[in-house]
Design a protein around this motif. Structure first.
Motif, mmCIF file in Angstrom:
data_model
loop_
_atom_site.group_PDB
_atom_site.id
_atom_site.type_symbol
_atom_site.label_atom_id
_atom_site.label_comp_id
_atom_site.label_asym_id
_atom_site.label_seq_id
_atom_site.Cartn_x
_atom_site.Cartn_y
_atom_site.Cartn_z
ATOM 1 N N GLY A 166 32.363 9.015 38.453
ATOM 2 C CA GLY A 166 31.956 7.619 38.318
ATOM 3 C C GLY A 166 30.830 7.442 37.317
ATOM 4 N N GLY A 167 29.855 8.354 37.343
ATOM 5 C CA GLY A 167 28.787 8.302 36.355
ATOM 6 C C GLY A 167 29.296 8.520 34.949
ATOM 7 N N TYR A 168 30.291 9.389 34.803
ATOM 8 C CA TYR A 168 30.909 9.622 33.490
ATOM 9 C C TYR A 168 31.608 8.362 32.984
ATOM 10 C CZ TYR A 168 34.201 11.424 30.023
ATOM 11 O OH TYR A 168 34.930 11.621 28.877
ATOM 12 N N LEU A 169 32.336 7.693 33.848
ATOM 13 C CA LEU A 169 33.052 6.480 33.446
ATOM 14 C C LEU A 169 32.085 5.402 32.950
ATOM 15 C CD1 LEU A 169 35.728 6.203 36.295
ATOM 16 C CD2 LEU A 169 36.076 6.932 33.925
ATOM 17 N N THR A 170 30.966 5.267 33.650
ATOM 18 C CA THR A 170 29.993 4.252 33.242
ATOM 19 C C THR A 170 29.207 4.699 32.021
ATOM 20 O OG1 THR A 170 29.753 3.444 35.511
ATOM 21 C CG2 THR A 170 27.997 2.906 33.965
ATOM 22 N N GLY A 171 28.645 5.910 32.071
ATOM 23 C CA GLY A 171 27.756 6.348 31.007
ATOM 24 C C GLY A 171 28.455 6.672 29.708
ATOM 25 N N VAL A 172 29.589 7.347 29.786
ATOM 26 C CA VAL A 172 30.277 7.810 28.572
ATOM 27 C C VAL A 172 31.341 6.821 28.117
ATOM 28 C CG1 VAL A 172 31.683 9.658 27.585
ATOM 29 C CG2 VAL A 172 29.816 10.215 29.176
ATOM 30 N N VAL A 173 32.234 6.439 29.015
ATOM 31 C CA VAL A 173 33.354 5.581 28.635
ATOM 32 C C VAL A 173 32.896 4.154 28.337
ATOM 33 C CG1 VAL A 173 35.577 4.644 29.369
ATOM 34 C CG2 VAL A 173 34.967 7.005 29.952
ATOM 35 N N LEU A 174 32.051 3.598 29.198
ATOM 36 C CA LEU A 174 31.662 2.195 29.028
ATOM 37 C C LEU A 174 30.438 2.006 28.134
ATOM 38 C CD1 LEU A 174 32.179 0.857 32.676
ATOM 39 C CD2 LEU A 174 33.744 0.718 30.726
ATOM 40 N N LEU A 175 29.449 2.901 28.252
ATOM 41 C CA LEU A 175 28.192 2.708 27.529
ATOM 42 C C LEU A 175 28.069 3.580 26.284
ATOM 43 C CD1 LEU A 175 25.809 2.444 30.620
ATOM 44 C CD2 LEU A 175 26.749 0.589 29.239
ATOM 45 N N GLY A 176 28.994 4.489 26.072
ATOM 46 C CA GLY A 176 29.057 5.205 24.807
ATOM 47 C C GLY A 176 28.183 6.421 24.664
ATOM 48 N N LEU A 177 27.706 7.007 25.762
ATOM 49 C CA LEU A 177 26.939 8.251 25.647
ATOM 50 C C LEU A 177 27.858 9.405 25.260
ATOM 51 C CD1 LEU A 177 24.564 8.120 28.756
ATOM 52 C CD2 LEU A 177 23.983 7.654 26.377
ATOM 53 N N ASP A 178 27.264 10.454 24.731
ATOM 54 C CA ASP A 178 28.040 11.628 24.343
ATOM 55 C C ASP A 178 28.480 12.383 25.593
ATOM 56 O OD1 ASP A 178 28.888 13.595 22.191
ATOM 57 O OD2 ASP A 178 27.648 14.864 23.487
ATOM 58 N N SER A 179 29.782 12.687 25.688
ATOM 59 C CA SER A 179 30.305 13.348 26.882
ATOM 60 C C SER A 179 29.767 14.770 27.017
ATOM 61 C CB SER A 179 31.837 13.364 26.838
ATOM 62 O OG SER A 179 32.302 14.082 25.711
ATOM 63 N N GLY A 180 29.597 15.466 25.885
ATOM 64 C CA GLY A 180 29.057 16.818 25.938
ATOM 65 C C GLY A 180 27.655 16.852 26.495
ATOM 66 N N ALA A 181 26.830 15.903 26.054
ATOM 67 C CA ALA A 181 25.455 15.830 26.560
ATOM 68 C C ALA A 181 25.432 15.510 28.040
ATOM 69 C CB ALA A 181 24.667 14.776 25.778
ATOM 70 N N TYR A 182 26.338 14.634 28.477
ATOM 71 C CA TYR A 182 26.392 14.257 29.893
ATOM 72 C C TYR A 182 26.702 15.474 30.762
ATOM 73 C CZ TYR A 182 28.000 12.046 34.205
ATOM 74 O OH TYR A 182 28.178 11.691 35.527
ATOM 75 N N PHE A 183 27.754 16.196 30.422
ATOM 76 C CA PHE A 183 28.154 17.326 31.251
ATOM 77 C C PHE A 183 27.181 18.503 31.120
ATOM 78 C CE2 PHE A 183 32.402 15.265 31.070
ATOM 79 C CZ PHE A 183 32.597 15.153 32.439
ATOM 80 N N TYR A 184 26.566 18.658 29.952
ATOM 81 C CA TYR A 184 25.570 19.729 29.793
ATOM 82 C C TYR A 184 24.371 19.470 30.699
ATOM 83 C CZ TYR A 184 21.792 22.502 27.870
ATOM 84 O OH TYR A 184 20.725 23.346 27.735
ATOM 85 N N ARG A 185 23.877 18.236 30.674
ATOM 86 C CA ARG A 185 22.743 17.893 31.538
ATOM 87 C C ARG A 185 23.122 18.007 33.013
ATOM 88 N NH1 ARG A 185 17.672 17.924 29.306
ATOM 89 N NH2 ARG A 185 17.709 16.936 27.229
ATOM 90 N N LEU A 186 24.332 17.615 33.329
ATOM 91 C CA LEU A 186 24.803 17.685 34.715
ATOM 92 C C LEU A 186 24.846 19.127 35.198
ATOM 93 C CD1 LEU A 186 25.923 15.750 36.928
ATOM 94 C CD2 LEU A 186 28.199 16.261 36.053
ATOM 95 N N GLN A 187 25.361 20.008 34.349
ATOM 96 C CA GLN A 187 25.495 21.410 34.732
ATOM 97 C C GLN A 187 24.157 22.133 34.752
ATOM 98 O OE1 GLN A 187 27.967 23.636 32.070
ATOM 99 N NE2 GLN A 187 27.814 25.545 33.230
ATOM 100 N N SER A 188 23.314 21.879 33.773
ATOM 101 C CA SER A 188 22.067 22.629 33.652
ATOM 102 C C SER A 188 21.014 22.205 34.667
ATOM 103 C CB SER A 188 21.497 22.471 32.240
ATOM 104 O OG SER A 188 21.206 21.111 31.958
ATOM 105 N N SER A 189 21.088 20.969 35.154
ATOM 106 C CA SER A 189 20.026 20.468 36.042
ATOM 107 C C SER A 189 20.269 20.800 37.505
ATOM 108 C CB SER A 189 19.893 18.947 35.887
ATOM 109 O OG SER A 189 21.104 18.301 36.248
#
Length: 259
Positions: A166-189
Motif C-alpha cells: 500500500g505504501g508503494y502504491l501511494t509513494g511510488v505509483v501515485l506520488l512518483g518516488l523512485d521504486s528502488g529508493a523505496y524498497f532499499y530504505r524499506l529493506q535496510s531500515s
C-alpha cells in the motif's frame, strides 16, 4: 471512611478478577498439551486465521496507503521524501501491524468466541460436557488459545507485507518516488530486532484476546446485570472492549521493555 471502604472494595474485586483470569489462562494453557487436541486446534486456526485473511488484507492495504500519503507530505516539509520506505516499514512492523491486526481479529473472531461459548453456557452444553467427564475448559478454550497464538503472528506478517504494498502504491505509483529508493530504505531500515518485537507483541495480543473473550463467554452465567441471551450480548461487548483496551495498554508495556 466511606471513600476508603468503597475504594478498598473496588480494589479487592479487581484483584480477585485478575486472579481468576490468571488461573483461567494457566489451566487453559496446560490443556493444550493433552491428547487429541491437534484436530481442534487446526479447526480453530482455520476459523481465527484463514477466515480473517480478507479483512487483514483490506485493512493492511489502506493503512499502508494512508501512511504513504500522510508521511509523504510530512517528509516533503523537511526534504526527506527518500526515507518514506523506512518510515512506513518501521511504523508497520513495530506498531500498526500487530495492533491493528489484533483489533481486527478481536472484532471478527474474538466476538464470535465469546458468543459461541456463552450460548453453550446458557444452554447448559458446558454442564453436559462436565457430566460426561470432559473438561470443558480443555475442550473449548485450550484449542482457541493455541490457534490464536499460531494465527496472530502469521496475520501480522501478512498485514505488514500488504501495508508495504500500500505504501508503494501511494509513494511510488501515485506520488512518483523512485521504486528502488523505496524498497532499499524499506529493506535496510527493518532489522531482525524490529521483526521480533512485532511478533512478540502479536503473541501477547493473542493471549490477551483469546483469554478475555473465552473467559467472558465461559462465565456468562455469573453476570449480575443480566441473564440468558442478553447476558451473552453483554459478555461479547465486554470481551471486545476489554480486549481492545488491554491491547493498547500491553502495547505500551511491551514497547517499553523492547526499547
Amino acid at each position: 471512611m466511606f471513600f476508603l471502604n468503597l475504594f478498598g472494595k473496588k480494589f479487592l474485586n479487581t484483584l480477585q478478577s485478575f486472579g481468576k483470569i490468571s488461573l483461567f489462562l494457566v489451566f487453559s494453557v496446560a490443556g493444550i498439551f493433552t491428547k487429541k487436541q491437534l484436530k481442534n486446534i487446526l479447526r480453530h486456526v482455520y476459523y481465527i486465521g484463514v477466515r480473517s485473511i480478507s479483512i487483514v488484507i483490506l485493512v493492511g492495504l489502506f493503512t499502508g496507503m494512508v501512511l504513504g500519503l500522510q508521511l509523504y507530505y510530512t517528509l516533503v516539509k523537511f526534504g526527506s521524501t527518500g526515507v518514506l520506505g523506512s518510515a512506513i516499514g518501521l511504523t508497520l512492523v513495530r506498531e500498526l501491524g500487530p495492533v491493528l491486526t489484533a483489533i481486527m481479529v478481536t472484532a471478527r473472531a474474538g466476538s464470535a468466541m465469546t458468543t459461541e461459548i456463552g450460548i453453550q453456557r446458557i444452554t447448559e452444553q458446558i454442564d453436559a460436557l462436565f457430566t460426561m467427564g470432559v473438561n470443558p475448559r480443555r475442550y473449548l478454550v485450550s484449542p482457541r488459545l493455541a490457534a490464536s497464538v499460531i494465527s496472530f503472528p502469521i496475520l501480522t506478517a501478512l498485514f505488514d507485507l500488504v501495508g508495504f504494498l500500500g505504501g508503494y502504491l501511494t509513494g511510488v505509483v501515485l506520488l512518483g518516488l523512485d521504486s528502488g529508493a523505496y524498497f532499499y530504505r524499506l529493506q535496510s531500515s527493518i532489522t531482525l530486532v524490529d521483526l521480533n518485537g512485532g511478533f512478540i507483541k502479536s503473541v501477547v495480543f493473542a493471549l490477551i484476546v483469546s483469554t478475555a473473550c473465552c473467559y467472558n463467554g465461559y462465565y456468562t452465567h455469573l453476570r449480575a446485570d443480566s441473564f440468558g441471551a442478553k447476558a451473552v450480548g453483554l459478555s461479547t461487548t465486554t470481551a471486545v472492549v476489554v480486549s481492545c483496551v488491554w491491547i493498547l495498554i500491553s502495547d505500551y508495556v511491551v514497547t517499553s521493555f523492547l526499547m
